[in-house]
Each structure stands twice: as structure tokens, then as C-alpha cells.
Design a protein around this motif. Sequence first.
Motif, PDB file in Angstrom:
ATOM      1  N   PRO A 164      31.719  19.841  45.274  1.00 53.18           N
ATOM      2  CA  PRO A 164      32.017  19.003  44.030  1.00 53.18           C
ATOM      3  C   PRO A 164      33.458  19.121  43.739  1.00 53.18           C
ATOM      4  O   PRO A 164      34.124  20.162  43.662  1.00 53.18           O
ATOM      5  CB  PRO A 164      31.061  19.884  43.110  1.00 53.18           C
ATOM      6  N   PHE A 165      34.039  18.255  43.532  1.00 52.73           N
ATOM      7  CA  PHE A 165      35.265  18.006  42.902  1.00 52.73           C
ATOM      8  C   PHE A 165      35.481  18.515  41.309  1.00 52.73           C
ATOM      9  O   PHE A 165      34.223  18.593  40.746  1.00 52.73           O
ATOM     10  CB  PHE A 165      35.835  16.590  42.734  1.00 52.73           C
ATOM     11  N   VAL A 166      36.591  18.825  40.763  1.00 53.03           N
ATOM     12  CA  VAL A 166      36.647  19.122  39.538  1.00 53.03           C
ATOM     13  C   VAL A 166      36.419  18.051  38.500  1.00 53.03           C
ATOM     14  O   VAL A 166      37.209  17.195  38.328  1.00 53.03           O
ATOM     15  CB  VAL A 166      37.864  19.998  38.952  1.00 53.03           C
ATOM     16  N   VAL A 167      35.572  17.946  37.874  1.00 54.52           N
ATOM     17  CA  VAL A 167      35.280  16.823  36.827  1.00 54.52           C
ATOM     18  C   VAL A 167      35.510  17.566  35.443  1.00 54.52           C
ATOM     19  O   VAL A 167      34.955  18.580  34.770  1.00 54.52           O
ATOM     20  CB  VAL A 167      33.832  16.444  36.818  1.00 54.52           C
ATOM     21  N   LEU A 168      36.523  16.773  34.558  1.00 55.56           N
ATOM     22  CA  LEU A 168      36.964  17.203  33.451  1.00 55.56           C
ATOM     23  C   LEU A 168      35.889  16.781  32.135  1.00 55.56           C
ATOM     24  O   LEU A 168      35.935  17.350  31.213  1.00 55.56           O
ATOM     25  CB  LEU A 168      38.475  16.577  33.219  1.00 55.56           C
ATOM     26  N   ASP A 169      35.584  15.506  32.387  1.00 55.56           N
ATOM     27  CA  ASP A 169      34.787  14.798  31.718  1.00 55.56           C
ATOM     28  C   ASP A 169      33.692  13.889  32.269  1.00 55.56           C
ATOM     29  O   ASP A 169      34.089  13.342  33.277  1.00 55.56           O
ATOM     30  CB  ASP A 169      35.467  14.090  30.366  1.00 55.56           C
ATOM     31  N   GLY A 170      32.484  13.881  31.881  1.00 55.14           N
ATOM     32  CA  GLY A 170      31.689  12.688  32.340  1.00 55.14           C
ATOM     33  C   GLY A 170      31.074  13.219  33.456  1.00 55.14           C
ATOM     34  O   GLY A 170      30.600  14.725  33.467  1.00 55.14           O
ATOM     35  N   ARG A 171      31.135  12.674  34.496  1.00 55.13           N
ATOM     36  CA  ARG A 171      30.419  13.038  35.766  1.00 55.13           C
ATOM     37  C   ARG A 171      30.908  12.150  37.002  1.00 55.13           C
ATOM     38  O   ARG A 171      31.808  11.331  36.866  1.00 55.13           O
ATOM     39  CB  ARG A 171      28.983  12.944  35.755  1.00 55.13           C
ATOM     40  N   ALA A 172      30.638  12.852  38.312  1.00 57.29           N
ATOM     41  CA  ALA A 172      31.096  12.231  39.466  1.00 57.29           C
ATOM     42  C   ALA A 172      30.287  10.899  39.689  1.00 57.29           C
ATOM     43  O   ALA A 172      29.368  10.630  39.324  1.00 57.29           O
ATOM     44  CB  ALA A 172      30.840  13.211  40.609  1.00 57.29           C
ATOM     45  N   PRO A 173      30.841   9.830  40.542  1.00 63.42           N
ATOM     46  CA  PRO A 173      30.352   8.627  40.781  1.00 63.42           C
ATOM     47  C   PRO A 173      29.363   8.694  41.716  1.00 63.42           C
ATOM     48  O   PRO A 173      29.678   9.747  42.824  1.00 63.42           O
ATOM     49  CB  PRO A 173      31.526   7.808  41.066  1.00 63.42           C
ATOM     50  N   ASP A 174      28.144   8.498  41.605  1.00 58.18           N
ATOM     51  CA  ASP A 174      27.101   8.592  42.745  1.00 58.18           C
ATOM     52  C   ASP A 174      26.437   7.394  43.283  1.00 58.18           C
ATOM     53  O   ASP A 174      25.652   7.309  44.099  1.00 58.18           O
ATOM     54  CB  ASP A 174      25.797   9.593  42.181  1.00 58.18           C
ATOM     55  N   GLY A 175      27.115   6.174  42.890  1.00 57.60           N
ATOM     56  CA  GLY A 175      26.630   4.823  43.282  1.00 57.60           C
ATOM     57  C   GLY A 175      27.664   3.912  43.423  1.00 57.60           C
ATOM     58  O   GLY A 175      28.700   4.108  42.981  1.00 57.60           O
ATOM     59  N   PRO A 176      27.543   2.875  44.117  1.00 56.11           N
ATOM     60  CA  PRO A 176      28.678   2.029  44.456  1.00 56.11           C
ATOM     61  C   PRO A 176      29.113   1.196  43.317  1.00 56.11           C
ATOM     62  O   PRO A 176      30.212   0.629  43.474  1.00 56.11           O
ATOM     63  CB  PRO A 176      27.950   1.089  45.666  1.00 56.11           C
ATOM     64  N   ASP A 177      28.465   1.165  42.278  1.00 58.29           N
ATOM     65  CA  ASP A 177      29.041   0.573  41.130  1.00 58.29           C
ATOM     66  C   ASP A 177      29.554   1.418  40.073  1.00 58.29           C
ATOM     67  O   ASP A 177      29.491   1.202  38.638  1.00 58.29           O
ATOM     68  CB  ASP A 177      27.870  -0.422  40.527  1.00 58.29           C
ATOM     69  N   GLU A 178      30.013   2.628  40.565  1.00 63.61           N
ATOM     70  CA  GLU A 178      30.740   3.459  39.361  1.00 63.61           C
ATOM     71  C   GLU A 178      32.058   4.102  40.036  1.00 63.61           C
ATOM     72  O   GLU A 178      32.093   4.184  41.265  1.00 63.61           O
ATOM     73  CB  GLU A 178      29.688   4.677  39.306  1.00 63.61           C
ATOM     74  N   ILE A 179      32.795   4.445  38.952  1.00 68.26           N
ATOM     75  CA  ILE A 179      34.169   5.032  39.379  1.00 68.26           C
ATOM     76  C   ILE A 179      34.739   5.971  38.336  1.00 68.26           C
ATOM     77  O   ILE A 179      33.943   5.908  37.247  1.00 68.26           O
ATOM     78  CB  ILE A 179      35.300   3.734  39.410  1.00 68.26           C
ATOM     79  N   ALA A 180      35.521   6.978  38.735  1.00 65.19           N
ATOM     80  CA  ALA A 180      36.131   8.066  37.764  1.00 65.19           C
ATOM     81  C   ALA A 180      37.487   7.839  38.248  1.00 65.19           C
ATOM     82  O   ALA A 180      37.993   7.312  39.254  1.00 65.19           O
ATOM     83  CB  ALA A 180      35.342   9.478  38.435  1.00 65.19           C
ATOM     84  N   PHE A 181      38.165   8.393  37.285  1.00 64.67           N
ATOM     85  CA  PHE A 181      39.718   8.483  37.141  1.00 64.67           C
ATOM     86  C   PHE A 181      40.323   9.625  37.067  1.00 64.67           C
ATOM     87  O   PHE A 181      39.653  10.547  36.162  1.00 64.67           O
ATOM     88  CB  PHE A 181      40.232   7.391  36.537  1.00 64.67           C
TER      89      PHE A 181
END
Length: 198
Positions: free
Chosen positions: A107-124
Amino acid sequence: GEPGRGRRAVPVRSALVGAIAGMIGVVGCLTFRAGIQDAVHEPRRSGVVWDFVLAAGEAVVPRSTQQAVTRSRDVAAAVDARWERAVPVDGRPTPTFGIRTVKGSMPFVVLDGRAPDGPDEIAFAPTTLRSLHLAIGDRVRVGDGDGRAVTVVGEALLPATSHTDYDQSGWMTAAGLTRAVGPPSDNGEDYLLMKWSP
């Protein structure tokens, strides 16, 4: 008497300013050094959760290499991190990763929210999130033309590349990135991130 006093005060003020500037410089150097030591001993603070990176440049890490990594007992976890240099996000060229697990869990370091787990999601990463004026829960269009609508689900630290640092880029699933911009292009890079077994 007064003119003489004024002339003597100038060197005293200059010396005081010089001493303060010197102290600020020393404190700055010590702080910078402490920051470097902290990053070396705690790489997770800059998002580094892997032990080794295999970079394929503009090519793709071959499936045979990924299969060899999967079979190796020395590798506990691995992810394929495809990076595209200029993915349109609401029309703005944005460096973006497409991440796919090859083995185990990293798992990458997530600062807020969560990791994307579907094709219609994105994190920055934080700097990119701010520069795009986005927040978790926003909807954006990703890809060429009108793009595809996706939801911002998190803020995270991401791998550094030849052009970005850990606080830059977007992050989608590999399927999400492919759906948005197609197969790997010569405008990107491919990385295999590996974590060793204990």
C-alpha cells in the motif's frame, strides 16, 4: 557629540544583522541535515514503501520479468507502476500513474481519503491536487477529448519519476489509466516497484 554617536551605531547594527543572518544560516543547515537524515531512516515519510525499483524507461517491463519476480521467494510484494507524462485532467496535462499489483501487498502512503480501487477513481499527490484546485469527492474528466468522468478519492504520496517528485502526479488503477488514455505510449515510463521478503 551627536554626529559621532551616529557613526558608531552603524557598525554595531551591521554586526548584529550579520550575527543574526549567520545564526539563521546555521539553524537552516542543521534543519536541512536533520531532514535528510530523517528521510534516509524513515523513507515512508516521502512515500517510499518499496526497496528496489526496476525502470524500463519508455518501454514496458516485460511480462517475463514480472513473472520471474512473482516466482521469487526474495520478493514479498511488487507493483507495476505505468506513468504517463501528460494525461488530460479537466483539460490540463497531468502526470499520472496506473498502478497494478503484481504480487503481495504494497500500500502506498495515503494522506487523506483512500486509494483508487476502480477504473472510475483517481487520487492525487498533494502539490498536484492543489494545483488542479481539487478536493476529495470532486468529479473530474480524465483523458483525451471529453475524457471520462472519475471521482477524486484520495491524496497520496507517489513514486518520483524522471520529471516528478513524490508530491506530484495522479494515481489511477492500471485499468482506469488504460481506459482513459489507451495503451502505454512513448510519452511515459514503466516501473516495477519491489519489496523484499524479511
